[in-house]
Design a protein around this motif. Structure first.
Motif, PDB file in Angstrom:
ATOM      1  N   GLU A  20       0.825  -1.210   0.000  1.00  0.00           N
ATOM      2  CA  GLU A  20       0.000   0.000   0.000  1.00  0.00           C
ATOM      3  C   GLU A  20       0.858   1.259   0.000  1.00  0.00           C
ATOM      4  OE1 GLU A  20      -3.233  -0.078   2.820  1.00  0.00           O
ATOM      5  OE2 GLU A  20      -3.691  -2.160   2.307  1.00  0.00           O
ATOM      6  N   GLN A  21       1.965   1.254   0.718  1.00  0.00           N
ATOM      7  CA  GLN A  21       2.862   2.409   0.728  1.00  0.00           C
ATOM      8  C   GLN A  21       3.493   2.621  -0.643  1.00  0.00           C
ATOM      9  OE1 GLN A  21       3.275   4.793   2.886  1.00  0.00           O
ATOM     10  NE2 GLN A  21       4.816   5.790   1.637  1.00  0.00           N
ATOM     11  N   ARG A  22       3.865   1.549  -1.299  1.00  0.00           N
ATOM     12  CA  ARG A  22       4.453   1.666  -2.637  1.00  0.00           C
ATOM     13  C   ARG A  22       3.453   2.253  -3.629  1.00  0.00           C
ATOM     14  NH1 ARG A  22       7.973  -3.947  -2.837  1.00  0.00           N
ATOM     15  NH2 ARG A  22       9.491  -3.287  -1.247  1.00  0.00           N
ATOM     16  N   PHE A  23       2.213   1.840  -3.548  1.00  0.00           N
ATOM     17  CA  PHE A  23       1.201   2.420  -4.432  1.00  0.00           C
ATOM     18  C   PHE A  23       0.921   3.871  -4.051  1.00  0.00           C
ATOM     19  CE2 PHE A  23       0.373  -1.809  -6.067  1.00  0.00           C
ATOM     20  CZ  PHE A  23       0.064  -1.536  -7.392  1.00  0.00           C
ATOM     21  N   ALA A  24       0.938   4.186  -2.765  1.00  0.00           N
ATOM     22  CA  ALA A  24       0.676   5.560  -2.322  1.00  0.00           C
ATOM     23  C   ALA A  24       1.742   6.525  -2.835  1.00  0.00           C
ATOM     24  CB  ALA A  24       0.602   5.628  -0.801  1.00  0.00           C
ATOM     25  N   THR A  25       2.947   6.035  -3.048  1.00  0.00           N
ATOM     26  CA  THR A  25       4.046   6.890  -3.495  1.00  0.00           C
ATOM     27  C   THR A  25       4.433   6.617  -4.951  1.00  0.00           C
ATOM     28  OG1 THR A  25       5.692   5.321  -2.634  1.00  0.00           O
ATOM     29  CG2 THR A  25       4.993   7.104  -1.161  1.00  0.00           C
ATOM     30  N   ARG A  26       3.542   5.977  -5.686  1.00  0.00           N
ATOM     31  CA  ARG A  26       3.835   5.658  -7.090  1.00  0.00           C
ATOM     32  C   ARG A  26       4.038   6.941  -7.898  1.00  0.00           C
ATOM     33  NH1 ARG A  26      -0.822   5.878 -10.381  1.00  0.00           N
ATOM     34  NH2 ARG A  26      -2.642   6.486  -9.166  1.00  0.00           N
ATOM     35  N   ALA A  27       4.712   6.814  -9.010  1.00  0.00           N
ATOM     36  CA  ALA A  27       5.031   7.972  -9.840  1.00  0.00           C
ATOM     37  C   ALA A  27       3.787   8.596 -10.461  1.00  0.00           C
ATOM     38  CB  ALA A  27       6.024   7.578 -10.930  1.00  0.00           C
ATOM     39  N   GLY A  28       2.755   7.828 -10.698  1.00  0.00           N
ATOM     40  CA  GLY A  28       1.524   8.369 -11.269  1.00  0.00           C
ATOM     41  C   GLY A  28       1.581   8.625 -12.759  1.00  0.00           C
ATOM     42  N   GLU A  29       2.519   8.014 -13.445  1.00  0.00           N
ATOM     43  CA  GLU A  29       2.633   8.224 -14.895  1.00  0.00           C
ATOM     44  C   GLU A  29       1.380   7.775 -15.633  1.00  0.00           C
ATOM     45  OE1 GLU A  29       4.996   9.843 -16.717  1.00  0.00           O
ATOM     46  OE2 GLU A  29       5.758  10.404 -14.738  1.00  0.00           O
ATOM     47  N   VAL A  30       0.741   6.721 -15.146  1.00  0.00           N
ATOM     48  CA  VAL A  30      -0.461   6.226 -15.807  1.00  0.00           C
ATOM     49  C   VAL A  30      -1.546   7.299 -15.832  1.00  0.00           C
ATOM     50  CG1 VAL A  30      -1.522   5.167 -13.756  1.00  0.00           C
ATOM     51  CG2 VAL A  30      -2.020   4.262 -16.027  1.00  0.00           C
ATOM     52  N   ASP A  31      -1.588   8.136 -14.813  1.00  0.00           N
ATOM     53  CA  ASP A  31      -2.612   9.182 -14.730  1.00  0.00           C
ATOM     54  C   ASP A  31      -2.526  10.181 -15.885  1.00  0.00           C
ATOM     55  OD1 ASP A  31      -2.951   7.861 -12.321  1.00  0.00           O
ATOM     56  OD2 ASP A  31      -2.338   9.537 -11.076  1.00  0.00           O
ATOM     57  N   LYS A  32      -1.367  10.294 -16.483  1.00  0.00           N
ATOM     58  CA  LYS A  32      -1.129  11.244 -17.574  1.00  0.00           C
ATOM     59  C   LYS A  32      -1.312  10.613 -18.954  1.00  0.00           C
ATOM     60  CE  LYS A  32       2.623  12.929 -14.683  1.00  0.00           C
ATOM     61  NZ  LYS A  32       4.072  12.967 -14.583  1.00  0.00           N
ATOM     62  N   THR A  33      -1.616   9.335 -18.990  1.00  0.00           N
ATOM     63  CA  THR A  33      -1.666   8.593 -20.241  1.00  0.00           C
ATOM     64  C   THR A  33      -2.967   8.841 -20.991  1.00  0.00           C
ATOM     65  OG1 THR A  33      -0.294   6.870 -19.243  1.00  0.00           O
ATOM     66  CG2 THR A  33      -1.506   6.271 -21.222  1.00  0.00           C
ATOM     67  N   PRO A  34      -2.894   9.143 -22.292  1.00  0.00           N
ATOM     68  CA  PRO A  34      -4.117   9.313 -23.079  1.00  0.00           C
ATOM     69  C   PRO A  34      -5.010   8.074 -22.973  1.00  0.00           C
ATOM     70  CG  PRO A  34      -2.212  10.021 -24.342  1.00  0.00           C
ATOM     71  CD  PRO A  34      -1.679   9.345 -23.095  1.00  0.00           C
ATOM     72  N   GLY A  35      -6.284   8.301 -22.731  1.00  0.00           N
ATOM     73  CA  GLY A  35      -7.233   7.205 -22.639  1.00  0.00           C
ATOM     74  C   GLY A  35      -7.426   6.648 -21.242  1.00  0.00           C
ATOM     75  N   PHE A  36      -6.592   7.059 -20.288  1.00  0.00           N
ATOM     76  CA  PHE A  36      -6.736   6.597 -18.909  1.00  0.00           C
ATOM     77  C   PHE A  36      -7.915   7.296 -18.254  1.00  0.00           C
ATOM     78  CE2 PHE A  36      -5.922   7.503 -14.420  1.00  0.00           C
ATOM     79  CZ  PHE A  36      -5.826   6.224 -13.907  1.00  0.00           C
ATOM     80  N   GLN A  37      -8.731   6.538 -17.516  1.00  0.00           N
ATOM     81  CA  GLN A  37      -9.889   7.103 -16.825  1.00  0.00           C
ATOM     82  C   GLN A  37      -9.779   7.027 -15.306  1.00  0.00           C
ATOM     83  OE1 GLN A  37     -13.574   5.373 -18.152  1.00  0.00           O
ATOM     84  NE2 GLN A  37     -13.210   5.891 -20.292  1.00  0.00           N
ATOM     85  N   ALA A  38      -9.349   5.876 -14.765  1.00  0.00           N
ATOM     86  CA  ALA A  38      -9.403   5.713 -13.312  1.00  0.00           C
ATOM     87  C   ALA A  38      -8.439   4.634 -12.834  1.00  0.00           C
ATOM     88  CB  ALA A  38     -10.814   5.346 -12.878  1.00  0.00           C
ATOM     89  N   PHE A  39      -8.015   4.786 -11.577  1.00  0.00           N
ATOM     90  CA  PHE A  39      -7.160   3.813 -10.892  1.00  0.00           C
ATOM     91  C   PHE A  39      -7.717   3.598  -9.489  1.00  0.00           C
ATOM     92  CE2 PHE A  39      -4.114   3.560  -7.432  1.00  0.00           C
ATOM     93  CZ  PHE A  39      -3.453   2.374  -7.697  1.00  0.00           C
ATOM     94  N   GLU A  40      -7.710   2.356  -9.032  1.00  0.00           N
ATOM     95  CA  GLU A  40      -8.036   2.038  -7.644  1.00  0.00           C
ATOM     96  C   GLU A  40      -7.206   0.846  -7.205  1.00  0.00           C
ATOM     97  OE1 GLU A  40     -12.621   3.183  -6.822  1.00  0.00           O
ATOM     98  OE2 GLU A  40     -12.332   1.450  -8.143  1.00  0.00           O
ATOM     99  N   LEU A  41      -6.689   0.909  -5.983  1.00  0.00           N
ATOM    100  CA  LEU A  41      -6.063  -0.243  -5.348  1.00  0.00           C
ATOM    101  C   LEU A  41      -7.097  -0.795  -4.374  1.00  0.00           C
ATOM    102  CD1 LEU A  41      -3.634  -2.091  -4.772  1.00  0.00           C
ATOM    103  CD2 LEU A  41      -2.933  -0.431  -3.018  1.00  0.00           C
TER     104      LEU A  41
END
Length: 107
Positions: A20-41
């Protein structure tokens, strides 16, 4: 039609905080990707040892472009101290056949 990819990760109880800590501090590159809508752990709530990493996309093509990108390779090439927090990764994919949200919840 929206597309969903779920990575299923087996995580022993003693490694949950690490994951959970690793996901909390992830780089977040996927959030900037064209076509990306949502992420949940998704944390298991009933004694299971599997976490679900849920992502929703505009299309399968958008997801595939992400998995073939340099940003994806960089984000998944990390070898964090302490070793892996999860094992047995499986990828489940779905097309969204129907979707509903409470009015006003989506921008």
């Amino acid at each position: 039609m929206a597309f969903v990819a779920i990575n299923v990760l087996t995580v022993p109880p003693e490694r949950r905080d690490v994951l959970e800590q690793r996901f909390a501090t992830r780089a977040g590159e996927v959030d900037k990707t064209p076509g990306f809508q949502a992420f949940e752990l998704l944390r298991p709530a009933d004694g299971d040892d599997r976490y679900f990493v849920y992502t929703r996309w505009d299309s399968r093509e958008a997801f595939t472009a992400w998995t073939e990108s340099q940003a994806f390779d960089q984000g998944h090439a990390q070898r964090p101290a302490g070793g892996p927090a999860a094992s047995g990764a499986q990828l489940w994919t779905f097309e969204v056949a129907e979707h509903s949200e409470r009015p006003g919840d989506r921008a």
